[in-house]
Design a protein around this motif. Structure first.
Motif, short mmCIF file in Angstrom:
data_model
loop_
_atom_site.label_atom_id
_atom_site.label_comp_id
_atom_site.label_asym_id
_atom_site.label_seq_id
_atom_site.Cartn_x
_atom_site.Cartn_y
_atom_site.Cartn_z
N GLN A 8 35.12 35.54 32.45
CA GLN A 8 33.91 35.38 33.26
C GLN A 8 32.78 34.79 32.41
O GLN A 8 32.02 33.97 32.89
CB GLN A 8 33.51 36.75 33.82
CG GLN A 8 32.47 36.69 34.91
CD GLN A 8 32.40 37.99 35.71
OE1 GLN A 8 32.95 39.02 35.32
NE2 GLN A 8 31.71 37.95 36.82
N ASP A 42 38.62 34.26 35.98
CA ASP A 42 37.52 35.10 36.47
C ASP A 42 36.33 34.20 36.77
O ASP A 42 35.65 33.75 35.84
CB ASP A 42 37.16 36.15 35.40
CG ASP A 42 36.51 37.38 36.01
OD1 ASP A 42 36.06 37.29 37.18
OD2 ASP A 42 36.45 38.41 35.33
N THR A 69 37.10 42.18 37.83
CA THR A 69 37.42 41.86 36.44
C THR A 69 38.36 42.92 35.85
O THR A 69 39.25 42.60 35.06
CB THR A 69 36.12 41.75 35.60
OG1 THR A 69 35.37 40.65 36.11
CG2 THR A 69 36.41 41.51 34.13
#
Ligand SMILES: Nc1ncnc2c1ncn2[C@@H]1O[C@H](COP(=O)(O)OP(=O)(O)OP(=O)(O)O)[C@@H](O)[C@H]1O
Ligand SMILES: [Mg+2]
Length: 232
Positions: A95, A171, A50
């Protein structure tokens, strides 16, 4: 933007300081990402995936080296200039989705277009179109908290793609999706890459490798091109 290299780290690294300890999230790294390619980024939890994506997406500044998008050294830009660049050139699927809680699916997807000054009518038509592509037009009026994880994920992908960005950063875009939906998202991302876009996807799902032109491994903040005998 440069014709072939979409994004580049030039000795770019990221350290986090908490108290008197320094954590190296990403060691100084030099790497190019080309238009026309899907790159998968894989590696264990906490390895820096990330962090790498966030540097490319102008979400964080490097603590060493530089980040380039095309011919622009983005790590030298102000936060406002970076925000402008993100809006116009980058699609980011976070994410944790990062959907705006009080806005419906449709309004979430419309948001980047409205920020760019597109009329509400056009933004709404485009957003409905992309929700339809992802099979969630019947959830257009729903707030994020009333959506399943997979539906939220598709809204997040739709929002990232609505501006037709040159650099698409995802992500774990398929982590909450069943296999068929994951394949559908990867096929869309692959077709966008063929339209001269750079697509970079962080994933734990090696089934997605069929859709990748290149795989990058991240281990303990270090990037490598070599497969590593580890199950992620
Ligand atoms: N804001 C922050 N402050 C301090 N440490 C951070 C911060 N963000 C990330 N880290 C640390 O940097 C390292 C890399 O984190 P990163 O989020 O890049 O990992 P990741 O590979 O994406 O992991 P995962 O697969 O679990 O999402 C981790 O050790 C993490 O704890
Ligand atoms: Mg991560």
């Amino acid at each position: 933007m440069n014709r072939t290299i979409a994004a580049q780290l030039s000795n770019a690294g990221k350290e986090y300081k908490t108290g008197d300890t320094t954590l190296v999230a990403l060691q100084p790294t030099t790497i190019n990402f080309n238009k026309g390619e899907v790159t998968l980024i894989v590696g264990p939890s906490g390895s820096g995936k990330t962090t790498l994506l966030s540097l490319l997406g102008c979400v964080i500044y490097p603590t060493s080296g530089d980040v380039w998008l095309g011919d622009t050294c983005v790590s030298k830009l102000s936060e406002n200039q970076q925000a402008e660049l993100r809006l116009n050139h980058i699609g980011f699927v976070f994410q944790g989705f990062n959907l705006i809680a009080p806005l419906s699916s449709l309004e979430n997807v419309m948001q980047p277009l409205l920020l760019k000054g597109v009329s509400r009518k056009t933004a709404k038509e485009k957003a409905m179109g992309i929700l339809r592509t992802f099979g969630i037009e019947d959830r257009a009026g729903n707030l994020p908290k009333t959506l399943s994880g997979g539906q939220q994920q598709r809204v997040a992908v739709a929002r990232a793609l609505i501006t037709n960005p040159e650099l698409i950063l995802c992500d774990e875009p398929t982590a909450s999706l069943d296999h068929q939906s994951a394949i559908q998202v990867m096929k869309i991302l692959q077709s966008l890459s063929r339209d001269n876009r750079a697509v970079i996807v962080v994933t734990h799902d090696m089934r997605l490798k069929n859709y990748a032109d290149r795989i990058i491994y991240v281990i303990e903040g270090k990037i490598s091109n070599n497969p590593i005998e580890t199950e992620f």
